[in-house]
Design a protein around this motif. Sequence first.
Motif, PDB file in Angstrom:
ATOM      1  N   LEU A   1      -5.354  16.251   1.856  1.00  0.00           N
ATOM      2  CA  LEU A   1      -4.415  14.793   2.702  1.00  0.00           C
ATOM      3  C   LEU A   1      -4.372  15.025   3.914  1.00  0.00           C
ATOM      4  O   LEU A   1      -4.224  13.629   4.069  1.00  0.00           O
ATOM      5  CB  LEU A   1      -2.450  15.604   2.043  1.00  0.00           C
ATOM      6  N   GLY A   2      -3.638  15.858   4.610  1.00  0.00           N
ATOM      7  CA  GLY A   2      -4.145  16.265   6.117  1.00  0.00           C
ATOM      8  C   GLY A   2      -5.280  15.027   6.250  1.00  0.00           C
ATOM      9  O   GLY A   2      -5.021  14.276   7.645  1.00  0.00           O
TER      10      GLY A   2
ATOM     11  N   TYR B   1      -7.814   6.271  -1.236  1.00  0.00           N
ATOM     12  CA  TYR B   1      -8.345   7.596  -2.363  1.00  0.00           C
ATOM     13  C   TYR B   1     -10.061   8.112  -3.121  1.00  0.00           C
ATOM     14  O   TYR B   1      -9.902   8.976  -2.942  1.00  0.00           O
ATOM     15  CB  TYR B   1      -8.268   6.528  -3.960  1.00  0.00           C
ATOM     16  N   ASN B   2     -10.445   7.639  -2.523  1.00  0.00           N
ATOM     17  CA  ASN B   2     -11.776   8.428  -2.575  1.00  0.00           C
ATOM     18  C   ASN B   2     -11.910   8.705  -1.370  1.00  0.00           C
ATOM     19  O   ASN B   2     -12.973  10.158  -1.371  1.00  0.00           O
ATOM     20  CB  ASN B   2     -13.125   6.913  -2.745  1.00  0.00           C
ATOM     21  N   LEU B   3     -11.751   8.623  -0.818  1.00  0.00           N
ATOM     22  CA  LEU B   3     -11.777   9.847   1.363  1.00  0.00           C
ATOM     23  C   LEU B   3     -10.877  10.658   1.098  1.00  0.00           C
ATOM     24  O   LEU B   3     -11.306  12.122   0.660  1.00  0.00           O
ATOM     25  CB  LEU B   3     -10.963   8.492   2.128  1.00  0.00           C
ATOM     26  N   PHE B   4      -9.943  11.001   0.036  1.00  0.00           N
ATOM     27  CA  PHE B   4      -9.141  12.003  -0.414  1.00  0.00           C
ATOM     28  C   PHE B   4     -10.051  12.861  -1.572  1.00  0.00           C
ATOM     29  O   PHE B   4     -10.026  14.412  -1.155  1.00  0.00           O
ATOM     30  CB  PHE B   4      -7.879  11.554  -0.937  1.00  0.00           C
ATOM     31  N   VAL B   5     -10.498  12.318  -2.081  1.00  0.00           N
ATOM     32  CA  VAL B   5     -11.414  12.887  -3.639  1.00  0.00           C
ATOM     33  C   VAL B   5     -12.548  13.679  -2.905  1.00  0.00           C
ATOM     34  O   VAL B   5     -12.573  14.566  -3.204  1.00  0.00           O
ATOM     35  CB  VAL B   5     -11.342  12.307  -4.326  1.00  0.00           C
TER      36      VAL B   5
ATOM     37  N   ILE C   1      -5.877  24.223   0.377  1.00  0.00           N
ATOM     38  CA  ILE C   1      -6.684  22.964   0.104  1.00  0.00           C
ATOM     39  C   ILE C   1      -5.805  21.512   0.295  1.00  0.00           C
ATOM     40  O   ILE C   1      -6.716  20.672   0.906  1.00  0.00           O
ATOM     41  CB  ILE C   1      -8.203  23.639  -0.606  1.00  0.00           C
ATOM     42  N   ILE C   2      -5.641  21.171  -1.106  1.00  0.00           N
ATOM     43  CA  ILE C   2      -4.969  20.220  -1.147  1.00  0.00           C
ATOM     44  C   ILE C   2      -4.012  19.499   0.185  1.00  0.00           C
ATOM     45  O   ILE C   2      -4.497  18.449   0.436  1.00  0.00           O
ATOM     46  CB  ILE C   2      -4.063  19.897  -2.529  1.00  0.00           C
TER      47      ILE C   2
ATOM     48  N   LEU D   1       1.474  -1.106  -0.516  1.00  0.00           N
ATOM     49  CA  LEU D   1      -0.021   0.518   0.050  1.00  0.00           C
ATOM     50  C   LEU D   1       0.859   1.342  -0.139  1.00  0.00           C
ATOM     51  O   LEU D   1       0.589   1.701  -0.614  1.00  0.00           O
ATOM     52  CB  LEU D   1      -0.717  -0.450   0.963  1.00  0.00           C
ATOM     53  N   ALA D   2       1.766   1.306   0.726  1.00  0.00           N
ATOM     54  CA  ALA D   2       3.030   2.248   1.081  1.00  0.00           C
ATOM     55  C   ALA D   2       3.543   2.348  -0.671  1.00  0.00           C
ATOM     56  O   ALA D   2       3.506   3.485  -1.150  1.00  0.00           O
ATOM     57  CB  ALA D   2       3.718   1.970   1.367  1.00  0.00           C
ATOM     58  N   MET D   3       3.768   1.510  -1.482  1.00  0.00           N
ATOM     59  CA  MET D   3       5.013   1.600  -2.423  1.00  0.00           C
ATOM     60  C   MET D   3       3.691   2.430  -3.173  1.00  0.00           C
ATOM     61  O   MET D   3       4.183   3.149  -4.528  1.00  0.00           O
ATOM     62  CB  MET D   3       5.275   0.273  -3.537  1.00  0.00           C
ATOM     63  N   THR D   4       2.344   1.650  -3.651  1.00  0.00           N
ATOM     64  CA  THR D   4       1.496   1.784  -4.979  1.00  0.00           C
ATOM     65  C   THR D   4       1.187   3.570  -4.557  1.00  0.00           C
ATOM     66  O   THR D   4       0.429   4.204  -5.675  1.00  0.00           O
ATOM     67  CB  THR D   4       0.391   1.468  -4.552  1.00  0.00           C
ATOM     68  N   LEU D   5       0.887   3.713  -3.283  1.00  0.00           N
ATOM     69  CA  LEU D   5       0.515   5.061  -2.861  1.00  0.00           C
ATOM     70  C   LEU D   5       1.437   6.371  -3.473  1.00  0.00           C
ATOM     71  O   LEU D   5       1.403   7.507  -4.167  1.00  0.00           O
ATOM     72  CB  LEU D   5      -0.107   5.793  -1.330  1.00  0.00           C
ATOM     73  N   LEU D   6       3.035   5.870  -2.655  1.00  0.00           N
ATOM     74  CA  LEU D   6       4.168   7.198  -3.226  1.00  0.00           C
ATOM     75  C   LEU D   6       4.042   6.941  -5.045  1.00  0.00           C
ATOM     76  O   LEU D   6       3.956   7.911  -5.747  1.00  0.00           O
ATOM     77  CB  LEU D   6       5.486   6.283  -3.018  1.00  0.00           C
TER      78      LEU D   6
END
Length: 240
Positions: free
Chosen positions: A126-127, A224-228, A121-122, A42-47
Amino acid sequence: MDDRRFQVRNGQGTYARSHTGRATTGIDANAMKVLRNTYSLLAMTLLFSAVMAGVSMSIGLGQGASLICSLGALGLIWLVLPRTANSSAGIAVVFAFTGLLGLGLGPLLNHYLALSNGGAIIMQALGGTAVVFMTLSAYVLTTKKDFSFMGGMLMAGLVVVLVAALGSLVAGMFGVDVAAFSLAISAAIVLLMSGFILFDTSRIINGGETNYIMATTALYLDIYNLFVSLLHILGALNDD
């Protein structure tokens, strides 16, 4: 990309939970191995996804190309991943899937960066995403509670959100102002993804999900959906 939930959320597997409803007190070795592999991938794919989003932003990827990337990712997760999840090829598919989603995110990020406070905002989105994910994951890992009972409710909620989003899209095409309705949908998605984080993490530690590639895909979609959705909400609150 929420459509993948119809396949990921199949409710199969066994859960380490007693007849009295109490959660178990530990994580067995197999579940711990799946958990470590999941978080590493997960960490690698997020990066990787973040890098691809940066590439998309730098080349000014258009909305049409963004849609193609999203459709390509949807095709991978529906048609290819189920056939490769039990082999090393599945890892390549996951990277391709997350890379395409990262590319597709570029135009949205560029839209916000063009605003006076878009960068803030971004960063807030993210935070907020990081805080929600880490807090909920830590809660499940600490308490070892089984949230499998939430599966049916989350799926029902997801269906409602998807139908509402489709209705909002159609209404917008006919000139109907759906700004407030879209904001409500984003808020609902934030709640749903928070529930899915509890559900997915619980499945891993209680033996309901034994394939770390599928587990990674599920958690990536949650994030991903949480961030968007948080990005949309914060943008609306800042009148952007």
